[in-house]
Scaffold this motif. Structure first.
Motif, PDB file in Angstrom:
ATOM      1  N   THR A 172      -3.853   5.304  14.608  1.00 17.14           N
ATOM      2  CA  THR A 172      -3.034   6.209  13.805  1.00 17.14           C
ATOM      3  C   THR A 172      -1.600   6.104  14.311  1.00 17.14           C
ATOM      4  OG1 THR A 172      -3.243   8.101  15.296  1.00 17.14           O
ATOM      5  CG2 THR A 172      -4.988   7.818  13.625  1.00 17.14           C
ATOM      6  N   ASP A 227      -9.818  -1.808  16.605  1.00 21.36           N
ATOM      7  CA  ASP A 227     -10.234  -0.441  16.289  1.00 21.36           C
ATOM      8  C   ASP A 227      -9.114   0.239  15.525  1.00 21.36           C
ATOM      9  OD1 ASP A 227     -12.670  -0.587  17.883  1.00 21.36           O
ATOM     10  OD2 ASP A 227     -11.329  -0.565  19.621  1.00 21.36           O
ATOM     11  N   ALA A 228      -9.493   1.144  14.632  1.00 19.86           N
ATOM     12  CA  ALA A 228      -8.509   1.840  13.808  1.00 19.86           C
ATOM     13  C   ALA A 228      -7.546   2.645  14.687  1.00 19.86           C
ATOM     14  CB  ALA A 228      -9.207   2.753  12.811  1.00 19.86           C
ATOM     15  N   PRO A 231      -3.357   1.041   5.661  1.00 17.44           N
ATOM     16  CA  PRO A 231      -4.476   1.909   5.310  1.00 17.44           C
ATOM     17  C   PRO A 231      -5.724   1.464   6.063  1.00 17.44           C
ATOM     18  CG  PRO A 231      -3.324   1.187   3.347  1.00 17.44           C
ATOM     19  CD  PRO A 231      -2.743   0.417   4.501  1.00 17.44           C
ATOM     20  N   GLY A 232      -6.457   2.442   6.595  1.00 19.23           N
ATOM     21  CA  GLY A 232      -7.645   2.112   7.370  1.00 19.23           C
ATOM     22  C   GLY A 232      -7.328   1.952   8.849  1.00 19.23           C
ATOM     23  N   GLY A 233      -6.043   1.807   9.182  1.00 22.32           N
ATOM     24  CA  GLY A 233      -5.623   1.769  10.570  1.00 22.32           C
ATOM     25  C   GLY A 233      -5.916   0.487  11.320  1.00 22.32           C
ATOM     26  N   LEU A 234      -6.309  -0.580  10.625  1.00 22.75           N
ATOM     27  CA  LEU A 234      -6.690  -1.810  11.316  1.00 22.75           C
ATOM     28  C   LEU A 234      -5.552  -2.811  11.453  1.00 22.75           C
ATOM     29  CD1 LEU A 234     -10.321  -2.296   9.986  1.00 22.75           C
ATOM     30  CD2 LEU A 234      -9.576  -1.487  12.225  1.00 22.75           C
ATOM     31  N   GLU A 235      -4.332  -2.380  11.077  1.00 21.31           N
ATOM     32  CA  GLU A 235      -3.186  -3.262  11.242  1.00 21.31           C
ATOM     33  C   GLU A 235      -1.923  -2.434  11.401  1.00 21.31           C
ATOM     34  OE1 GLU A 235      -2.756  -7.291   9.234  1.00 21.31           O
ATOM     35  OE2 GLU A 235      -1.384  -6.042   8.072  1.00 21.31           O
ATOM     36  N   SER A 250       0.860  -1.171   0.000  1.00 23.43           N
ATOM     37  CA  SER A 250       0.000   0.000   0.000  1.00 23.43           C
ATOM     38  C   SER A 250       0.894   1.218   0.000  1.00 23.43           C
ATOM     39  CB  SER A 250      -0.849  -0.008   1.266  1.00 23.43           C
ATOM     40  OG  SER A 250      -0.015   0.210   2.383  1.00 23.43           O
TER      41      SER A 250
END
Length: 124
Positions: free
Chosen positions: A58, A55-56, A100-104, A4
């Motif tokens: 940053t 949860d997402a 991207p999306g903050g889930l990992e 990504s």
């Protein structure tokens, strides 16, 4: 997905074809850590660790400290990993990013030697 614009890596490139036939093949399967909170995979001198998030997050939520023989990974003040590694790493070549999306959260380590690690953490 390792490819990504936030996180990028060579992990998905496939690899050494028939290299090492006759010997044990390299153990590049992804393995889960305790409780499935993280997953790790090694390929050559690279070691990748994934931390799926409920949860997402940053970048501001994350603290990662690389040392030659240990790793600390914290998300929102909670320690996900804090301990000795199964080998030594090149601290200046280690990095991390949020998918991207903050889930990992993805952590990439570069080993000092291109040798198999039998385990990711020394105390597993």
């Amino acid at each position: 997905d390792w490819s990504s614009d936030v996180c990028s890596s060579d992990l998905g490139k496939g690899g050494g074809g028939g290299k090492g036939a006759g010997r044990g093949s390299p153990d590049d399967e992804e393995k889960a850590g305790p409780d499935g909170k993280w997953h790790w995979q090694q390929k050559g001198e690279e070691l990748h660790v994934r931390f799926p998030m409920a949860d997402a997050i940053t970048k501001k939520d994350v603290a990662v400290r690389f040392k030659r023989q240990s790793l600390l990974v914290e998300v929102r003040g909670q320690k996900l990993i804090d301990g000795g590694l199964g080998g030594t790493v090149e601290v200046d070549e280690c990095t991390w990013c949020v998918a991207p999306g903050g889930l990992e959260l993805q952590v990439m380590l570069t080993k000092q030697q291109d040798a198999e690690w039998s385990r990711f953490l020394a105390a597993m």
